[in-house]
Design a protein around this motif. Structure first.
Motif, short mmCIF file in Angstrom:
data_model
loop_
_atom_site.label_atom_id
_atom_site.label_comp_id
_atom_site.label_asym_id
_atom_site.label_seq_id
_atom_site.Cartn_x
_atom_site.Cartn_y
_atom_site.Cartn_z
N SER A 1 14.98 -4.24 -2.37
CA SER A 1 14.21 -3.18 -3.02
C SER A 1 14.87 -2.73 -4.31
N THR A 2 16.19 -2.67 -4.33
CA THR A 2 16.92 -2.32 -5.56
C THR A 2 16.71 -3.39 -6.62
N HIS A 3 16.80 -4.64 -6.21
CA HIS A 3 16.60 -5.76 -7.14
C HIS A 3 15.20 -5.72 -7.76
N LEU A 4 14.22 -5.31 -6.99
CA LEU A 4 12.84 -5.22 -7.48
C LEU A 4 12.56 -3.93 -8.25
N PRO B 1 12.96 4.87 0.50
CA PRO B 1 13.94 5.62 1.30
C PRO B 1 14.40 4.82 2.52
N ASP B 2 15.66 5.03 2.89
CA ASP B 2 16.23 4.30 4.03
C ASP B 2 15.44 4.49 5.32
N ASP B 3 14.88 5.69 5.52
CA ASP B 3 14.13 5.90 6.76
C ASP B 3 12.88 5.01 6.79
N GLU B 4 12.27 4.75 5.65
CA GLU B 4 11.12 3.85 5.61
C GLU B 4 11.54 2.40 5.84
N LEU B 5 12.68 2.02 5.28
CA LEU B 5 13.18 0.67 5.50
C LEU B 5 13.54 0.46 6.97
N ARG B 6 14.17 1.47 7.57
CA ARG B 6 14.50 1.39 9.02
C ARG B 6 13.23 1.26 9.85
N GLU B 7 12.19 1.99 9.46
CA GLU B 7 10.93 1.90 10.19
C GLU B 7 10.33 0.50 10.09
N MET B 8 10.44 -0.13 8.92
CA MET B 8 9.95 -1.50 8.76
C MET B 8 10.68 -2.43 9.74
N ILE B 9 11.98 -2.26 9.82
CA ILE B 9 12.77 -3.09 10.74
C ILE B 9 12.37 -2.81 12.18
N ASN B 10 12.24 -1.56 12.54
CA ASN B 10 11.88 -1.20 13.92
C ASN B 10 10.53 -1.76 14.32
N GLU C 1 14.33 -6.10 19.67
CA GLU C 1 15.26 -4.98 19.59
C GLU C 1 16.70 -5.43 19.40
N THR C 2 16.88 -6.32 18.41
CA THR C 2 18.20 -6.85 18.11
C THR C 2 18.90 -6.05 17.01
N GLY C 3 18.21 -5.10 16.43
CA GLY C 3 18.78 -4.33 15.33
C GLY C 3 18.51 -4.92 13.98
N GLY C 4 17.77 -6.00 13.97
CA GLY C 4 17.40 -6.67 12.72
C GLY C 4 16.19 -7.55 12.96
N VAL C 5 15.67 -8.09 11.89
CA VAL C 5 14.48 -8.93 11.97
C VAL C 5 14.92 -10.39 11.95
N ASP C 6 14.78 -11.07 13.09
CA ASP C 6 15.16 -12.48 13.12
C ASP C 6 14.01 -13.34 12.61
N PHE C 7 14.24 -14.65 12.54
CA PHE C 7 13.25 -15.55 11.96
C PHE C 7 11.93 -15.51 12.74
N ALA C 8 11.99 -15.43 14.05
CA ALA C 8 10.77 -15.36 14.86
C ALA C 8 9.99 -14.09 14.58
N ASP C 9 10.69 -12.96 14.47
CA ASP C 9 10.04 -11.69 14.13
C ASP C 9 9.39 -11.78 12.75
N PHE C 10 10.14 -12.32 11.80
CA PHE C 10 9.67 -12.46 10.42
C PHE C 10 8.41 -13.33 10.35
N THR C 11 8.45 -14.44 11.05
CA THR C 11 7.31 -15.36 11.06
C THR C 11 6.08 -14.69 11.68
N ARG C 12 6.28 -13.95 12.76
CA ARG C 12 5.17 -13.25 13.41
C ARG C 12 4.52 -12.26 12.45
#
Length: 73
Positions: free
Chosen positions: A28-31, A36-45, A51-62
């Motif tokens: 987001s900074t690069h772009l 806000p961090d709370d919105e980015l956290r919500e995207m991840i959630n 519930e691994t604490g991040g978006v893995d390739f399977a989550d991303f693909t879905r």
């Protein structure tokens, strides 16, 4: 896979990689976007089905398959 690597450019193993808050902040900074961090956290959630604490390739693909823009290559 190329789109996933935009978030994790140094990753050799997409199976174990996770897109994290730090990755979303960097992109987001690069772009020049201030998201806000709370919105980015919500995207991840929302995307992190395993519930691994991040978006893995399977989550991303879905998530990406829900758009008309994505084609798995």
């Amino acid at each position: 896979m190329n789109a996933f690597k935009l978030f994790k450019p140094d990753t050799k193993d997409t199976e174990s990689a996770r897109i994290t808050l730090a990755d979303l902040q960097r992109i987001s900074t690069h772009l020049g976007e201030h998201i806000p961090d709370d919105e980015l956290r919500e995207m991840i959630n929302i995307a992190d089905i395993g519930e691994t604490g991040g978006v893995d390739f399977a989550d991303f693909t879905r998530v990406m398959r829900k758009t008309d823009e994505f084609q798995l290559v």
